[in-house]
Scaffold this motif. Structure first.
Motif, PDB file in Angstrom:
ATOM      1  N   ALA A  18     -10.667  -8.573  -6.368  1.00 20.31           N
ATOM      2  CA  ALA A  18     -10.976  -7.990  -7.673  1.00 20.31           C
ATOM      3  C   ALA A  18     -10.771  -6.476  -7.677  1.00 20.31           C
ATOM      4  O   ALA A  18     -10.686  -5.866  -8.737  1.00 20.31           O
ATOM      5  N   ALA A  19     -10.678  -5.866  -6.476  1.00 18.54           N
ATOM      6  CA  ALA A  19     -10.436  -4.415  -6.380  1.00 18.54           C
ATOM      7  C   ALA A  19      -8.934  -4.124  -6.317  1.00 18.54           C
ATOM      8  O   ALA A  19      -8.488  -3.199  -5.647  1.00 18.54           O
ATOM      9  N   ALA A  24      -3.056  -0.588  -6.988  1.00 19.17           N
ATOM     10  CA  ALA A  24      -2.210  -0.121  -8.090  1.00 19.17           C
ATOM     11  C   ALA A  24      -2.218   1.409  -8.176  1.00 19.17           C
ATOM     12  O   ALA A  24      -1.158   2.050  -8.302  1.00 19.17           O
ATOM     13  N   ILE A  25      -3.403   2.010  -8.083  1.00 21.29           N
ATOM     14  CA  ILE A  25      -3.496   3.477  -8.138  1.00 21.29           C
ATOM     15  C   ILE A  25      -2.826   4.092  -6.911  1.00 21.29           C
ATOM     16  O   ILE A  25      -2.159   5.126  -6.995  1.00 21.29           O
ATOM     17  N   GLU A  26      -2.999   3.418  -5.765  1.00 20.39           N
ATOM     18  CA  GLU A  26      -2.347   3.895  -4.538  1.00 20.39           C
ATOM     19  C   GLU A  26      -0.837   3.980  -4.717  1.00 20.39           C
ATOM     20  O   GLU A  26      -0.206   4.992  -4.377  1.00 20.39           O
ATOM     21  N   MET A  27      -0.213   2.939  -5.268  1.00 18.99           N
ATOM     22  CA  MET A  27       1.239   2.930  -5.454  1.00 18.99           C
ATOM     23  C   MET A  27       1.690   3.978  -6.474  1.00 18.99           C
ATOM     24  O   MET A  27       2.742   4.597  -6.318  1.00 18.99           O
ATOM     25  N   ALA A  41      -0.211  14.371  -6.672  1.00 23.15           N
ATOM     26  CA  ALA A  41      -0.574  13.113  -6.005  1.00 23.15           C
ATOM     27  C   ALA A  41      -1.926  13.229  -5.311  1.00 23.15           C
ATOM     28  O   ALA A  41      -2.781  12.323  -5.419  1.00 23.15           O
ATOM     29  N   TRP A  42      -2.148  14.331  -4.599  1.00 22.85           N
ATOM     30  CA  TRP A  42      -3.441  14.502  -3.916  1.00 22.85           C
ATOM     31  C   TRP A  42      -4.574  14.696  -4.909  1.00 22.85           C
ATOM     32  O   TRP A  42      -5.704  14.235  -4.669  1.00 22.85           O
ATOM     33  N   LEU A  43      -4.297  15.360  -6.013  1.00 20.69           N
ATOM     34  CA  LEU A  43      -5.332  15.500  -7.051  1.00 20.69           C
ATOM     35  C   LEU A  43      -5.712  14.133  -7.605  1.00 20.69           C
ATOM     36  O   LEU A  43      -6.898  13.808  -7.738  1.00 20.69           O
ATOM     37  N   GLY A  44      -4.703  13.324  -7.916  1.00 21.17           N
ATOM     38  CA  GLY A  44      -4.978  12.002  -8.464  1.00 21.17           C
ATOM     39  C   GLY A  44      -5.713  11.106  -7.495  1.00 21.17           C
ATOM     40  O   GLY A  44      -6.713  10.454  -7.855  1.00 21.17           O
ATOM     41  N   ILE A  45      -5.249  11.047  -6.235  1.00 15.42           N
ATOM     42  CA  ILE A  45      -5.900  10.158  -5.258  1.00 15.42           C
ATOM     43  C   ILE A  45      -7.277  10.684  -4.896  1.00 15.42           C
ATOM     44  O   ILE A  45      -8.194   9.904  -4.572  1.00 15.42           O
ATOM     45  N   GLY A  46      -7.458  12.021  -4.955  1.00 17.84           N
ATOM     46  CA  GLY A  46      -8.790  12.583  -4.681  1.00 17.84           C
ATOM     47  C   GLY A  46      -9.787  12.204  -5.768  1.00 17.84           C
ATOM     48  O   GLY A  46     -10.935  11.812  -5.472  1.00 17.84           O
ATOM     49  N   LEU A  47      -9.369  12.317  -7.037  1.00 16.95           N
ATOM     50  CA  LEU A  47     -10.248  11.907  -8.133  1.00 16.95           C
ATOM     51  C   LEU A  47     -10.561  10.417  -8.060  1.00 16.95           C
ATOM     52  O   LEU A  47     -11.692   9.979  -8.314  1.00 16.95           O
ATOM     53  N   LEU A  71     -10.022   4.370   1.828  1.00 15.50           N
ATOM     54  CA  LEU A  71      -9.292   4.911   2.975  1.00 15.50           C
ATOM     55  C   LEU A  71      -7.819   4.512   2.966  1.00 15.50           C
ATOM     56  O   LEU A  71      -6.949   5.331   3.257  1.00 15.50           O
ATOM     57  N   THR A  72      -7.537   3.237   2.630  1.00 17.37           N
ATOM     58  CA  THR A  72      -6.136   2.801   2.637  1.00 17.37           C
ATOM     59  C   THR A  72      -5.298   3.564   1.609  1.00 17.37           C
ATOM     60  O   THR A  72      -4.197   4.041   1.931  1.00 17.37           O
ATOM     61  N   PRO A  73      -5.750   3.702   0.340  1.00 21.36           N
ATOM     62  CA  PRO A  73      -4.968   4.528  -0.593  1.00 21.36           C
ATOM     63  C   PRO A  73      -4.770   5.962  -0.104  1.00 21.36           C
ATOM     64  O   PRO A  73      -3.671   6.525  -0.235  1.00 21.36           O
ATOM     65  N   LEU A  74      -5.833   6.560   0.470  1.00 22.54           N
ATOM     66  CA  LEU A  74      -5.704   7.923   1.000  1.00 22.54           C
ATOM     67  C   LEU A  74      -4.661   7.969   2.126  1.00 22.54           C
ATOM     68  O   LEU A  74      -3.843   8.895   2.201  1.00 22.54           O
ATOM     69  N   MET A  75      -4.686   6.941   2.997  1.00 22.71           N
ATOM     70  CA  MET A  75      -3.747   6.918   4.115  1.00 22.71           C
ATOM     71  C   MET A  75      -2.305   6.820   3.618  1.00 22.71           C
ATOM     72  O   MET A  75      -1.414   7.519   4.110  1.00 22.71           O
ATOM     73  N   TRP A  76      -2.072   5.961   2.611  1.00 18.70           N
ATOM     74  CA  TRP A  76      -0.703   5.774   2.139  1.00 18.70           C
ATOM     75  C   TRP A  76      -0.174   7.014   1.415  1.00 18.70           C
ATOM     76  O   TRP A  76       1.012   7.346   1.518  1.00 18.70           O
TER      77      TRP A  76
END
Length: 251
Positions: A18-19, A24-27, A41-47, A71-76
């Motif tokens: 369900a998450a 999607a946000i990661e990609m 990109a870092w601003l978006g993934i940080g928010l 963590l996985t979205p941050l890593m990618w």
């Protein structure tokens, strides 16, 4: 997307598939990073990470589960950032290599052109001077030959000292003016090429002054680069009416 999905996730349990919004946000942010919008990109993934971790705490998930969601979205995005940096460095190096190759090709072209010009000038010099040098070596010079030697020496001097001003037409006109008794001096102190329009006007003015000269002195000079005046032409004879002074400005 984050607020809408977080608003319907169950409390107290890991949402599992369900998450999907995390991926999607990661990609989306990976795509932004690969398009060299690293800061965005870092601003978006940080928010996203801040909102998602806060939402996980509100849904009473453990800290480990909350970190697992982000963590996985941050890593990618970090990987995309590193790949983007490497690709950009490769592009910069390719541009540097291309620039060096162009400079090398231009340098070789200039050297070949200079060598060709020197070879052709040496051939022309030999054709012009060989007959008179043979007569000088034989010791059989007439008064006409002596005059021809003087005119040829002055012509060669014009080509060496006059450079940009010593076009073939100007050189021929200067020779004819000297043959009529006028004195001619042509100097190029510029140290760089004249603009085409300035060179054409200077050549035309010099030719006119040389063709009109019967006696007196004609001087043409290209001034050093950066001077307000590019070329000066001075002509004077026995009477004030024969005087002429012209300045040709930079365009």
């Amino acid at each position: 997307m984050e607020l809408l999905v977080m608003g319907v996730l169950p409390s107290g349990v890991h949402p599992g598939y369900a998450a999907w919004h995390c991926g999607a946000i990661e990609m989306l942010m990976v795509t932004v990073a690969m398009r060299n919008r690293i800061g965005l990109a870092w601003l978006g993934i940080g928010l996203f990470a801040l909102a998602d971790f806060t939402g996980s705490m509100i849904h009473r998930l453990t800290i480990i589960d909350g970190l697992a969601m982000v963590l996985t979205p941050l890593m990618w995005v970090g990987i995309a950032n590193a790949v983007s940096v490497v690709l950009r460095r490769c592009v910069d190096q390719a541009e540097v290599y291309s620039s060096q190759e162009r400079e090398s090709a231009e340098r070789l072209a200039r050297e070949n052109a200079r060598r060709l010009a020197q070879t052709e000038w040496a051939k022309d010099l030999e054709r012009a001077t060989a007959p008179l040098l043979k007569k000088i070596a034989s010791g059989k010079l007439s008064s006409g030959d002596i005059t021809e030697c003087v005119l040829l020496e002055a012509e060669l001097r014009d080509q060496i000292r006059g450079r940009a001003l010593a076009t073939p037409e100007v050189v021929r006109a200067a020779r004819a003016a000297r043959a009529r008794g006028a004195r001619v001096d042509i100097f190029d102190d510029r140290g760089a090429d004249l603009p085409p329009a300035v060179r054409e006007e200077a050549s035309a003015q010099l030719i006119t002054a040389l063709n009109d000269a019967r006696v007196g002195w004609i001087k043409g000079r290209a001034l050093p680069a950066g001077s307000p005046t590019a070329v000066t032409v001075l002509a004077y004879g026995d009477t004030p009416d024969d005087e002429r002074f012209l300045e040709i400005k930079e365009p």
